[in-house]
Scaffold this active site. Structure first.
Site, PDB file in Angstrom:
ATOM      1  N   PRO A  17       0.843  -1.206   0.000  1.00 52.49           N
ATOM      2  CA  PRO A  17       0.000   0.000   0.000  1.00 52.49           C
ATOM      3  C   PRO A  17       0.877   1.254   0.000  1.00 52.49           C
ATOM      4  CG  PRO A  17      -0.112  -1.153   2.122  1.00 52.49           C
ATOM      5  CD  PRO A  17       0.675  -2.018   1.207  1.00 52.49           C
ATOM      6  N   GLY A  48      10.385  -6.480  -1.668  1.00 50.49           N
ATOM      7  CA  GLY A  48      11.229  -5.299  -1.812  1.00 50.49           C
ATOM      8  C   GLY A  48      12.670  -5.715  -2.039  1.00 50.49           C
ATOM      9  N   GLU A  55      16.581 -14.791  -1.756  1.00 46.50           N
ATOM     10  CA  GLU A  55      16.406 -14.359  -3.149  1.00 46.50           C
ATOM     11  C   GLU A  55      17.763 -14.011  -3.762  1.00 46.50           C
ATOM     12  OE1 GLU A  55      13.516 -11.206  -5.494  1.00 46.50           O
ATOM     13  OE2 GLU A  55      13.548 -11.171  -3.314  1.00 46.50           O
TER      14      GLU A  55
END
EC number: 3.5.4.-
Length: 348
Positions: free
Chosen positions: A102, A175, A205
């Site tokens: 958001p 992110g 990641e």
């Protein structure tokens, strides 16, 4: 899209569990947004990674920054979310978990609360219009924004978990993985878990995050995003693999995203093979279908052609994904029924 997947993969009923809203915006929708905002001087080359192209992970995050400039009002979010949902449905996806951070944009009066409400409105409208797909939403925590914002986001997600009639089901941690440390976000993630939000966390990641991964696996998460560097052959560790296996945590596999984002050297070297051969729960996902010019049919076809999967094996892979959703039990049962009904006509 780069290449059309064969009919079987298009018709195959599918479950998409790792799809970032802004990264899933198609070429056509981008076109509309770019036309609406000529003052930004944005070109298509800035919003998508075409066929055969590679970008560093850092460059991929630059692409998202450009997309964020294009999607900055309630009107944009509604249009983008509806078109993304319709496109997934057109690709044979029967159940979708969208995720997004958001954002607030002072210039357009957009608040984080309204951001989520607008995505939920898009989901509601698609349902009303009879789009054949069940959509849920994961509120995303962007790790770059630190622990305080993470805690605020969890509070928002908690409110919507109670008020969205089952549409908001969980929390995503994503992110830029090279920024910040998971330990600073642990309290927020624990709070989310305690209040009943399911956790889908981007883990391992990038290489050399063993400590952080170890820490976050203790929560434990309900699903792992990517998990590229968990196993020892790529710099992970046996203890990480043991933890993931013991807790049977499903891994969200994003083939094209990892190859185009250069965290994996080639499709045949993808860690899907390692986990799939162990019989570990894996679910194929697109990650960012717009940015990486792919769709879920293509991801299934890629997995099949790269790793020699039969149509039967592909079907099982798709059906097992139902069990890894954050959907309530009755929805899972309904999806199982859909798969059973479609099996005879598609799997001949």
């Amino acid at each position: 899209m780069d290449t059309e997947a064969d009919l079987f993969y298009r018709q195959l009923p599918k479950v998409e569990l790792h799809a970032h809203l802004n990264g899933s915006v198609s070429f056509e929708t981008m076109e509309k947004l770019i036309k609406r905002k000529p003052h930004l001087n944005i070109e298509h080359s800035m919003t998508a990674i075409r066929r055969g192209q590679r970008r560093t992970l850092d460059e991929c995050f630059q692409v998202f920054k450009v997309i964020h400039q294009l999607v900055d009002s309630e009107e944009d979010i509604l249009m983008v979310a509806k078109s993304v949902i319709q496109e997934f449905a057109a690709d044979g996806v029967k159940y979708l978990e969208l995720r997004s951070t958001p954002r607030e944009v002072t210039e357009t009066g957009l608040s984080k609360q309204r951001y989520i409400e607008t995505v939920l409105e898009a989901i509601r409208q698609c349902k009303q219009e009879g789009v054949d797909i069940d959509v849920r939403f994961l509120v995303a925590v962007d790790r770059r924004h630190g622990p305080e914002v993470a805690m605020q986001t969890v509070k928002l997600a908690e409110d919507f978990l109670l008020s969205s009639d089952g549409t908001v089901v969980g929390l995503d941690l994503s992110g830029d993985p090279t920024v910040g440390h998971g330990k600073d976000l642990l309290a927020a993630l624990q709070k989310a878990k305690n209040c009943g939000l399911k956790l889908a966390l981007h883990l391992s990641e990038v290489p050399s995050q063993i400590d952080e991964t170890e820490l976050l696996l203790n929560l434990p998460p309900d699903r792992i995003g990517h998990g590229t560097f968990l196993h020892p052959d790529v710099g992970g560790s046996d203890s990480l693999v043991d933890k993931v296996c013991k807790q049977n945590i499903p891994i969200e596999i994003c083939l094209t995203s990892n190859v185009k984002g250069q965290t994996v050297p080639s499709y045949d070297k993808h860690h899907f093979k390692y986990w799939y051969n162990r019989g570990h729960p894996c679910v194929l996902c697109t990650d960012d279908k717009g940015v990486f010019c792919t769709d879920l049919s293509q991801e299934y076809q890629l997995a099949a052609s790269t790793f020699g999967l039969t149509k039967e094996a592909v079907w099982i892979l798709s059906q097992q994904a139902i069990g890894y959703t954050f959907a309530p039990e009755p929805i899972k049962q309904r999806l199982e029924k859909t798969w059973a009904e479609l099996k005879q006509q598609i799997l001949q």
